[in-house]
Design an enzyme around this catalytic site. Structure first.
Site, short mmCIF file in Angstrom:
data_model
loop_
_atom_site.label_atom_id
_atom_site.label_comp_id
_atom_site.label_asym_id
_atom_site.label_seq_id
_atom_site.Cartn_x
_atom_site.Cartn_y
_atom_site.Cartn_z
N ARG A 1 -5.79 -7.57 4.79
CA ARG A 1 -4.88 -8.21 5.75
C ARG A 1 -5.00 -9.73 5.63
O ARG A 1 -6.10 -10.26 5.40
CB ARG A 1 -5.30 -7.77 7.15
CG ARG A 1 -4.45 -8.30 8.29
CD ARG A 1 -3.13 -7.65 8.35
NE ARG A 1 -2.53 -7.75 9.68
CZ ARG A 1 -1.23 -7.54 9.90
NH1 ARG A 1 -0.41 -7.22 8.91
NH2 ARG A 1 -0.75 -7.61 11.12
N THR B 1 4.57 -3.08 4.77
CA THR B 1 5.73 -2.84 5.07
C THR B 1 6.48 -2.38 3.98
O THR B 1 7.29 -2.37 4.06
CB THR B 1 6.05 -3.86 5.84
OG1 THR B 1 5.42 -3.88 7.00
CG2 THR B 1 7.14 -3.87 5.93
N GLY C 1 7.66 -0.27 8.66
CA GLY C 1 8.48 -0.11 9.87
C GLY C 1 7.96 -0.83 11.09
O GLY C 1 8.35 -0.50 12.21
N GLY C 2 7.06 -1.82 10.91
CA GLY C 2 6.57 -2.58 12.06
C GLY C 2 5.96 -1.65 13.09
O GLY C 2 5.15 -0.78 12.75
N LEU D 1 5.02 -8.40 3.72
CA LEU D 1 5.20 -9.83 4.02
C LEU D 1 5.54 -10.00 5.50
O LEU D 1 5.93 -11.07 5.94
CB LEU D 1 6.34 -10.40 3.18
CG LEU D 1 6.11 -10.51 1.67
CD1 LEU D 1 7.41 -10.77 0.93
CD2 LEU D 1 5.10 -11.61 1.35
N ASN D 2 5.44 -8.93 6.27
CA ASN D 2 5.90 -8.79 7.66
C ASN D 2 7.41 -8.65 7.66
O ASN D 2 7.91 -7.56 7.46
CB ASN D 2 5.42 -9.92 8.57
CG ASN D 2 5.62 -9.56 10.05
OD1 ASN D 2 5.66 -8.37 10.38
ND2 ASN D 2 5.76 -10.53 10.91
N SER E 1 0.10 -2.55 12.62
CA SER E 1 0.41 -1.14 12.91
C SER E 1 0.36 -0.29 11.64
O SER E 1 0.70 0.89 11.67
CB SER E 1 1.80 -1.02 13.53
OG SER E 1 1.87 -1.71 14.75
N ASP F 1 2.27 -11.45 14.06
CA ASP F 1 1.61 -10.25 14.57
C ASP F 1 0.49 -10.57 15.56
O ASP F 1 -0.06 -9.67 16.20
CB ASP F 1 1.07 -9.39 13.42
CG ASP F 1 2.15 -8.51 12.81
OD1 ASP F 1 3.23 -8.40 13.41
OD2 ASP F 1 1.92 -7.93 11.73
N1 GLY Z 1 3.53 -6.75 10.00
C1 GLY Z 1 3.61 -5.48 10.63
C2 GLY Z 1 2.28 -4.85 10.86
O1 GLY Z 1 1.32 -5.20 10.23
O2 GLY Z 1 2.18 -3.98 11.68
#
Ligand code: GLY
Length: 580
Positions: free
Chosen positions: A114, A392, A484-485, A411-412, A464, A434
């Site tokens: 991350r 993602t 999918g966030g 990349l978010n 997530s 985030d």
């Molecule tokens: N950027 C979305 C996540 O990491 O949940």
């Protein structure tokens, strides 16, 4: 609605596939890319399988398996290839999570790569002069960019868990070739570029790559990424240090600061991935192994499954109002808990054991009314502490030895902040969104964050992402995950429930319409495909149902009668599951 008879059909087809040959068959010269229609039967193979969101990247992975690479080698090659062929999500300039199962050691490890907050990040950096969250700052400027983890994460996966038969350079070579020679703009790339016109078009360095004149590249044109090819070549020759030190790191830091951010070369040089113990639970006798914090994915997947275990979902029926009501009511308290308890484990104590304890789930289940939806305001974060004892794009790869990788990285936003660091070809993430800008504030996914997820120097923002393995009697059964966030967790949840409760074959389980409820906003998102009477019943029970949002891309692999079944998600064009 989808019926269980499809599983029997899949098993019948599986049984008619010839026994595994000793020598892997040669690759067909011009294997067709699978049609972009809904695929309701999984792809079957006996030696290895790759399921990803982009067909060329899938084929890179299959080729690495054919050359004797293991699942980790193939996953690393797919990870680098997607940075070229799926630039909106595949990346060098972002981060993610990889779950690795090593069959010979019967061991599963989690690699956390991350992004981290730069050293100069501050808790209030995303608050405007009015003290309210400045959403533009956390999504569209250099401040939004977290220190990228993907290159070190992928390189570390190869170093620690690769077969040893292929070098990092061997795994990067296909990606470099795709970047240098170019790829046709088609499928998901052709769909996504016009949508990202505003984001990419504001940066000259990005326009130079993704635009032709004053418009994004169109279907039928060719995307050539020469700078990215050079960056990949540098990593192939010099290892990850070539990215995290020297001219490439200097260019990335300069690009971020030029866009208003605070990242330095020292932030890049200091970046390290973490090897973590996965989070483990069970569901109806199956083992669930998934990603621990700083992702919330594994914890809340298990928390929701624990609640669902007390309901007869199979008896309710797939897609029934009863089943969807139960799913939504089980999802709400998990997202309420997420907002209160979850953050970077290096900075906040996350009560993992309590959140995934079966007795804690009993308390959550007892609060569910089987007939009526609870308004979000009536659902509060629970108190898992008494249950705490001590303590993602997604792709899936399996090899002939039973090693497996479940990898989600991002990349978010699609294309991150849209900025390519000049001269590197590297698109930069907006993962800093985030974090919670302040307690109670929502991020771009509408997720409420608490103090546990505040911005801090070096901290990892809460995720997530939910790369997951399901085991049966100690043997790996299913490899899944999704982008999918905030909807990642509920997407993975429904793939698992569709397979284990509703006995769908993997392709059906991945394709079936999904719902999502994240507590706040108090809305049940439902994909197209649920029957009007089901929606009417859900509304009569008090659910505020909004139809239309497509959820995730759950590219998955599963064992069926000794064969590998692969399913790519038909929601996205250009996805491919392929084995050999
Ligand atoms: N950027 C979305 C996540 O990491 O949940």
């Amino acid at each position: 609605m989808i019926r269980t008879g499809r599983l029997a059909l899949a098993l019948l087809l599986a049984a008619s596939v010839p026994a595994a040959a000793q020598t892997p068959p040669a690759a067909p010269e011009t294997a067709p890319i699978q049609a972009d229609d809904a695929r309701m039967l999984p792809v079957l193979a006996s030696h290895g399988m790759v399921s990803s969101q982009e067909a060329r990247a899938t084929r890179v992975g299959v080729e690495i398996l054919r050359r004797g690479g293991n699942a980790v080698d193939a996953a690393v090659a797919v990870g680098f290839a997607l940075a070229v062929t799926l630039p909106r999500a595949g990346n060098l300039g972002g981060g993610g999570f990889m779950l690795v199962h090593l069959a010979a050691r019967d061991e599963t490890v989690a690699i956390d790569y991350r992004e981290t907050a730069p050293a100069a990040a501050t808790e209030t950096m995303f608050l405007g002069p009015d003290g309210e969250p400045d959403r533009a700052a956390s999504t569209r400027t250099g401040k939004a960019v977290g220190v990228p983890g993907s290159v070190r994460g992928l390189a570390e996966a190869h170093r620690l868990y690769g077969s040893g038969r292929l070098s990092l350079a061997d795994l990067i070579a296909p990606a470099e070739r795709l970047a240098r020679e170019g790829i046709p703009v088609e499928s998901g790339l052709a769909d996504s570029l016009p949508r990202a016109q505003g984001l990419l078009g504001q940066w000259p360095s990005s326009r130079a790559i993704f635009f032709s004149g004053d418009r994004p590249l169109q279907r039928g044109e060719t995307l050539v990424q020469r700078d990215l090819a050079e960056t990949l070549r540098a990593i192939a020759e010099g290892g990850p240090d070539a990215f995290y030190r020297g001219p490439i790191a200097a260019r990335i830091a300069a690009a971020v600061r030029g866009a208003g951010g605070v990242m330095t070369e020292a932030d890049l040089t200091g970046y390290r991935p973490e090897i973590r113990e996965p989070v483990r639970g069970s569901y109806r006798g199956y083992g669930i192994v998934s990603m621990p914090p700083p992702s919330s994915g594994g914890i809340h997947l298990i928390e929701i499954l624990n609640v669902l275990e007390g309901f007869d979902l199979a008896g309710m029926g797939a897609g029934s109002a009863n089943a969807l009501h139960t799913l939504a009511e089980a999802m709400k308290p998990a997202y309420a808990d997420r907002a209160t308890w979850l953050g970077d484990p290096a900075r906040t104590r996350v009560p993992v054991k309590g959140l995934i304890a079966k007795p804690y789930a009993d308390t959550l289940r007892a609060a569910i009314d089987p007939e009526r939806a609870r308004p979000a305001a009536a659902v509060k974060a629970g108190d898992p502490l008494p249950f705490e004892h001590t303590e993602t794009t997604h792709f899936s790869v399996v090899d002939a030895e039973g090693n497996a990788v479940s990898n989600t990285y991002t990349l978010n936003f699609s294309y991150g902040i849209g900025l390519v660091a000049e001269g590197t070809g590297v698109l930069l993430n907006n993962e800093m969104d985030d974090f919670s800008a302040k307690p109670g504030a929502r991020n771009a996914y509408g997720l409420v964050g608490g103090a546990a997820n505040a911005v801090a120097p070096g901290a990892r923002p809460l995720s997530s992402m939910t790369p997951t393995f399901v085991f049966k009697d100690g043997r790996l059964l299913l490899v899944t995950g999704s982008p999918g966030g905030s909807r990642i967790i509920t997407t993975v949840l429904q793939v698992i429930v569709n397979v284990l409760d509703f006995r769908m074959n993997l392709a059906e389980a991945v394709a079936a319409p999904r719902i999502h409820h994240q507590w706040q906003p108090d809305v049940m998102l439902a994909e197209e495909g649920l029957s009007p009477d089901t929606l009417a019943i859900l509304r009569s029970r008090g659910h505020s149902v909004k139809v239309g949002a497509s959820s995730g891309s759950a590219n998955s692999v599963m064992w069926v009668d000794g064969l590998l079944a692969g399913a790519s998600d038909p929601r996205q064009r250009g996805t491919l599951a392929e084995g050999y």
